[in-house]
Design a protein around this motif. Structure first.
Motif, PDB file in Angstrom:
ATOM      1  N   HIS A   1      18.433  57.326  50.256  1.00 57.16           N
ATOM      2  CA  HIS A   1      19.123  56.814  49.067  1.00 57.16           C
ATOM      3  C   HIS A   1      19.819  55.474  49.319  1.00 57.16           C
ATOM      4  O   HIS A   1      20.126  54.759  48.365  1.00 57.16           O
ATOM      5  CB  HIS A   1      20.122  57.859  48.532  1.00 57.16           C
TER       6      HIS A   1
ATOM      7  N   CYS B   1      17.250  61.214  52.683  1.00 57.44           N
ATOM      8  CA  CYS B   1      16.408  61.089  51.497  1.00 57.44           C
ATOM      9  C   CYS B   1      16.250  59.603  51.144  1.00 57.44           C
ATOM     10  O   CYS B   1      15.723  59.250  50.100  1.00 57.44           O
ATOM     11  CB  CYS B   1      17.012  61.878  50.336  1.00 57.44           C
TER      12      CYS B   1
ATOM     13  N   GLU C   1      23.352  62.694  43.737  1.00 66.06           N
ATOM     14  CA  GLU C   1      22.049  63.259  43.354  1.00 66.06           C
ATOM     15  C   GLU C   1      21.787  64.541  44.145  1.00 66.06           C
ATOM     16  O   GLU C   1      21.180  65.473  43.636  1.00 66.06           O
ATOM     17  CB  GLU C   1      20.923  62.245  43.603  1.00 66.06           C
ATOM     18  N   GLU C   2      22.255  64.574  45.394  1.00 61.07           N
ATOM     19  CA  GLU C   2      21.969  65.730  46.263  1.00 61.07           C
ATOM     20  C   GLU C   2      22.875  66.917  45.970  1.00 61.07           C
ATOM     21  O   GLU C   2      22.724  67.967  46.593  1.00 61.07           O
ATOM     22  CB  GLU C   2      22.122  65.328  47.744  1.00 61.07           C
TER      23      GLU C   2
ATOM     24  N   HIS D   1      11.803  56.203  44.112  1.00 61.42           N
ATOM     25  CA  HIS D   1      12.340  57.023  45.186  1.00 61.42           C
ATOM     26  C   HIS D   1      11.551  56.774  46.463  1.00 61.42           C
ATOM     27  O   HIS D   1      10.336  56.609  46.407  1.00 61.42           O
ATOM     28  CB  HIS D   1      12.288  58.518  44.831  1.00 61.42           C
TER      29      HIS D   1
ATOM     30  N   GLU E   1      20.693  55.302  43.571  1.00 63.95           N
ATOM     31  CA  GLU E   1      21.433  56.393  44.233  1.00 63.95           C
ATOM     32  C   GLU E   1      21.893  55.902  45.600  1.00 63.95           C
ATOM     33  O   GLU E   1      21.309  54.958  46.153  1.00 63.95           O
ATOM     34  CB  GLU E   1      20.522  57.626  44.396  1.00 63.95           C
TER      35      GLU E   1
HETATM   36 ZN   LIG Z   1      16.427  61.825  46.998  1.00 63.46          ZN
END
Ligand SMILES: [Zn+2]
Length: 481
Positions: free
Chosen positions: A136, A134, A171-172, A196, A107
């Motif tokens: 990514h 996050c 993804e978000e 992740h 991601e």
């Molecule tokens: Zn994430």
């Protein structure tokens, strides 16, 4: 099942001491070669990750981030298919021939409004801009780095099969993987891997929540709010009746259900009876079928609200995720590789950075925990949160783990994670994750018995299940440039 997992908890130590039969079948030199293949790329991977961190592009706008990764894959000999599944920022990079075919997900989307410098105190890099809250940028880069390390082993004749990197956008937001799954892009994989960024290092066995994302629109009739209000029918009253109904519903659903909403449009001025109003709503539960049951009740609440307000209502599903189908045999394999690699080696300086950050956010200054968490039995109702990896996990056996890239107890989707994702703490977690992915992929190539066991568990758990993505027909909602 619990006993089986408990047995795993009793066997810490190095990978070679790990008593699972898999290590006996895999040449340690090849695994060491996979890890070395990450070290060799270290400077490149840090550069790629920092570039994507500074681009900080949000969902379906990850043009430069996707290009940076796709170009690196191409430069390293992969054949790259760009713009797959109707998304310009989705791509698949492939190398090798024949089976096994192992996929690794990456991601690279950022989150709006949380730009932050790589420092332990809050200060935007660019005011109002997006940031990698996050991590990514680390996620995509580590996954591609691992794919390249495996490709090099295939090219050197050390492994036989196919390695495939999936560049998965958004993804978000809408969940690019769901569109890619609908397109059938994962279905010929033997196993899919993902990781992740996190505050822990763990091959978790908990699922994620299933989710449906939808809007409800109300259409009424406008009128002067004082002169002839009896001629109007307020769409906002439809919204009010709807959210009241939804809030009453909470009392009679399972504790695993989460419902959240925002009122996107609720009229403009008080002296006009509003003829249009709109609510954006998410329903989550621990299973897809649980979500569907609540969704049907919410649908009736929307109908009822329209009746109360004398307006019309329309519900439109926008997106959704399946819960993650956990593959316990696969998670054991990941755990074995985490144990083999040992803790993420953070320095004293990095610990001081983490503690300074924890003091700023009012958390206990515990620093970073790079130790490998034990393999635990899965929880019946996992903590909240959803991911589009869930959809992939119902199409092919999917194994995933988390790696420490941020201090304990700091908020995610917020500035502390942006800061750590752009400096050595994030880099260290990223390189570690790449090594876990590469080492595990070697096992999947070299140990057919483990691969077969993972696939058998998947077949058993998906018996009778037909995968139906929770997205509307038609192309993904790609924004205009
Ligand atoms: Zn994430």
């Amino acid at each position: 099942m619990r006993q089986l997992l408990a047995a795993c908890l009793l066997v810490p130590g190095t990978f070679l001491a790990f008593p699972l039969p898999l290590d006996a079948r895999v040449d340690p030199a090849v695994k060491a070669g996979a890890v070395a293949g990450i070290e060799n790329q270290k400077d490149d991977l840090i550069r790629l990750s920092d570039e994507i961190w500074s681009f900080a592009e949000t969902a379906l706008r990850e043009t430069r981030s996707a290009r940076t990764l796709a170009d690196y894959a191409e430069k390293n000999g992969f054949s790259v298919q760009r713009g797959v599944a109707g998304m310009p920022t989705a791509f698949v990079a492939s190398y090798g021939v024949g089976r096994p075919i192992i996929g690794i997900l990456g991601e690279y989307d950022a989150l709006p409004g949380i730009s932050q410098k790589a420092q332990p105190t809050k200060e935007p890099l660019v005011a109002g801009a997006a940031g990698h809250g996050c991590g990514h940028n680390l996620f995509g880069t580590a996954s591609l780095g691992a794919s390249v390390a495996i490709k090099n082993l295939i090219a050197a004749g050390k492994l036989k099969g196919t390695i495939r990197f999936y560049g998965t956008p958004a993804e978000e937001a809408v969940g690019g993987k769901v569109y890619m799954a609908r397109e059938g892009l994962f279905k010929d994989l033997d196993v899919c891997l993902a990781w992740h960024p996190d505050e822990d290092t763990e091959a978790g066995t908990d699922s994620s929540q299933a989710l449906v994302d939808f809007i409800v629109e109300f259409k009424g009739k406008t009128a002067h709010a004082a002169y002839d209000p009896w001629n109007g029918r307020s769409a906002v009253h439809g919204v009010e009746a709807f959210v009241n109904g939804v809030n009453m519903l909470r009392e009679n659903v399972k504790p695993s259900v989460r419902i959240h909403y925002t009122i996107v449009k609720g009229g403009d001025v008080p002296n006009v009876v509003p003829d249009y109003a709109k609510v954006w709503c998410w329903v989550r539960d621990s299973t897809r079928s649980g979500v569907e049951q609540v969704l049907e009740r919410v649908r009736r609440i929307a109908d009822g609200a329209a009746l109360i307000a004398g307006v019309e209502s329309k519900m439109t599903i926008q997106a959704g995720d399946y819960e993650t189908l956990v593959n316990l045999r696969g998670q054991k394999l990941l755990y074995a590789n985490l144990e083999w690699l040992g803790p993420v080696p953070f320095t004293g300086e990095e610990q001081e950075f983490a503690k300074a950050m924890q003091r700023v956010v009012g958390a206990e200054p515990k620093g970073l925990d790079g130790s490998v968490q034990p393999l635990k039995a899965p929880m019946a109702d996992p903590p909240g949160g959803s991911t589009d990896v869930g959809d992939v996990s119902w199409v092919v056996p999917t194994l995933q783990f988390v790696v420490t890239t941020a201090p304990k107890d700091v908020p995610w989707h917020a500035w502390p994670v942006v800061a750590c994702s752009g400096m050595s703490i994030g880099h260290k977690g990223m390189l570690y994750a790449a090594k876990v992915l590469a080492a595990t992929t070697v096992d999947l190539f070299e140990d057919p018995e483990t691969l077969t066991a993972i696939q058998a568990e998947f077949r058993e758990k998906t018996k009778g299940v037909v995968y139906r993505p929770f997205i509307p027909d038609g192309p993904p909602p790609v924004p205009k440039p």
